[in-house]
Design a protein around this motif. Sequence first.
Motif, PDB file in Angstrom:
ATOM      1  N   SER A 162     -42.788  25.972  67.487  1.00 11.72           N
ATOM      2  CA  SER A 162     -42.683  24.620  68.033  1.00 11.72           C
ATOM      3  C   SER A 162     -41.617  23.827  67.296  1.00 11.72           C
ATOM      4  CB  SER A 162     -44.029  23.885  67.926  1.00 11.72           C
ATOM      5  OG  SER A 162     -44.284  23.510  66.591  1.00 11.72           O
ATOM      6  N   LEU A 163     -41.064  22.816  67.966  1.00 11.38           N
ATOM      7  CA  LEU A 163     -40.044  21.983  67.332  1.00 11.38           C
ATOM      8  C   LEU A 163     -40.632  21.209  66.164  1.00 11.38           C
ATOM      9  CD1 LEU A 163     -37.140  20.942  67.300  1.00 11.38           C
ATOM     10  CD2 LEU A 163     -37.824  19.199  68.988  1.00 11.38           C
ATOM     11  N   ASP A 164     -41.859  20.730  66.305  1.00 10.89           N
ATOM     12  CA  ASP A 164     -42.499  20.001  65.203  1.00 10.89           C
ATOM     13  C   ASP A 164     -42.611  20.886  63.959  1.00 10.89           C
ATOM     14  OD1 ASP A 164     -42.870  17.537  66.439  1.00 10.89           O
ATOM     15  OD2 ASP A 164     -44.813  18.101  67.288  1.00 10.89           O
ATOM     16  N   ALA A 165     -43.111  22.101  64.152  1.00  8.87           N
ATOM     17  CA  ALA A 165     -43.297  23.003  63.018  1.00  8.87           C
ATOM     18  C   ALA A 165     -41.948  23.366  62.384  1.00  8.87           C
ATOM     19  CB  ALA A 165     -44.027  24.270  63.465  1.00  8.87           C
ATOM     20  N   LEU A 166     -40.936  23.554  63.221  1.00  7.65           N
ATOM     21  CA  LEU A 166     -39.617  23.890  62.699  1.00  7.65           C
ATOM     22  C   LEU A 166     -39.047  22.741  61.878  1.00  7.65           C
ATOM     23  CD1 LEU A 166     -37.168  25.741  62.513  1.00  7.65           C
ATOM     24  CD2 LEU A 166     -36.396  24.836  64.716  1.00  7.65           C
ATOM     25  N   CYS A 167     -39.187  21.524  62.374  1.00  6.73           N
ATOM     26  CA  CYS A 167     -38.696  20.364  61.623  1.00  6.73           C
ATOM     27  C   CYS A 167     -39.377  20.264  60.266  1.00  6.73           C
ATOM     28  CB  CYS A 167     -38.922  19.076  62.429  1.00  6.73           C
ATOM     29  SG  CYS A 167     -37.828  18.898  63.847  1.00  6.73           S
ATOM     30  N   ASP A 168     -40.675  20.513  60.231  1.00 10.18           N
ATOM     31  CA  ASP A 168     -41.396  20.446  58.962  1.00 10.18           C
ATOM     32  C   ASP A 168     -40.898  21.513  57.992  1.00 10.18           C
ATOM     33  OD1 ASP A 168     -42.880  18.351  59.920  1.00 10.18           O
ATOM     34  OD2 ASP A 168     -44.664  19.540  60.390  1.00 10.18           O
ATOM     35  N   ARG A 169     -40.648  22.710  58.484  1.00 12.46           N
ATOM     36  CA  ARG A 169     -40.183  23.775  57.601  1.00 12.46           C
ATOM     37  C   ARG A 169     -38.781  23.500  57.078  1.00 12.46           C
ATOM     38  NH1 ARG A 169     -43.091  26.898  61.229  1.00 12.46           N
ATOM     39  NH2 ARG A 169     -41.262  27.360  62.518  1.00 12.46           N
ATOM     40  N   LEU A 170     -38.002  22.777  57.874  1.00 12.73           N
ATOM     41  CA  LEU A 170     -36.634  22.456  57.472  1.00 12.73           C
ATOM     42  C   LEU A 170     -36.529  21.090  56.792  1.00 12.73           C
ATOM     43  CD1 LEU A 170     -34.718  23.702  60.650  1.00 12.73           C
ATOM     44  CD2 LEU A 170     -34.865  24.841  58.429  1.00 12.73           C
ATOM     45  N   TRP A 171     -37.642  20.463  56.555  1.00  9.68           N
ATOM     46  CA  TRP A 171     -37.693  19.157  55.904  1.00  9.68           C
ATOM     47  C   TRP A 171     -36.880  18.116  56.685  1.00  9.68           C
ATOM     48  CZ3 TRP A 171     -40.096  18.008  50.976  1.00  9.68           C
ATOM     49  CH2 TRP A 171     -40.818  19.091  50.451  1.00  9.68           C
TER      50      TRP A 171
END
Length: 210
Positions: A162-171
Motif C-alpha cells: 500500500s502507498l501508506d505502508a510504503l511512505c512509512d517505510r521510506l519515512w
Amino acid sequence: MSMQPWEGRDRLVAIDIETTGRRLPSLQDIRKAPKGLRQPGIVIEIGCLELLREGEGWRKARSWETRVNPDAPLHPDSIKVHGIKPADLKTAPRFPEVADALLAFLGEDPLVAHAYENEMDFLNYEFARCGRAAWGADSFPADRFICTKEMSHEAFPGASGSLDALCDRLWLDRSDRFARHGALLDADLTADAFVKMALGDTGPRDAVYE
C-alpha cells in the motif's frame, strides 16, 4: 543489469486518479450494452506532478490537477476515502473538456503511478467513453508506466504494497492523507516514493534519543 525505464529520461509525470468507486464495466458488458446506452463516468479527480532530471536525481516542477463531473453516482465508501461529494462536482468539467489539457501536460513521457493498473484502466476507459479511442484500446499501455508498488516489492520483499505502508517505510510524511486522499496529494507522495527508491534511499533513518 537491465536498464531502468527512467534511465535516459529527462522528464517523468507522477499521476493519481480518484474515482466514483464504481466498478469498471468489462469490455464484454460494454459490447453487450443496448445501442445508444452511454457508459457512466468513473474519474472524478486527476492530479499530476512533473519530475525533471537534475544531475543524478530528480526535482519536482509543475503540477496539474482537475476535478471531473462523471455524470454518475458516487459510491458512499469512495466518498469516505477522498471526501469529494456529488455537490462538489456539479460545476466541474466533464472528461472530454479536460482531455486535451491532460494530454498536453503528460506529453509522451513515462508515467509514475502506485498500483499503475488502476490509473491505466481508468484513463483507457475514459478516453474510449468520450470517443477518443476504441473500447479495449490501450491509449495508455502498461509499458508507459513506472509502478512504485512494483518497486516497493523489490525494495521490501514480503511487505505490504500500500502507498501508506510504503511512505512509512521510506519515512515520508503522509499526515495530510490521514483525513482524506486526494489525487494531487497522492501523486506527490508517489513522486517522493519513486525518487527515494530510484536513488536507493530505502534504509532506516538514524534515531536520536535525548
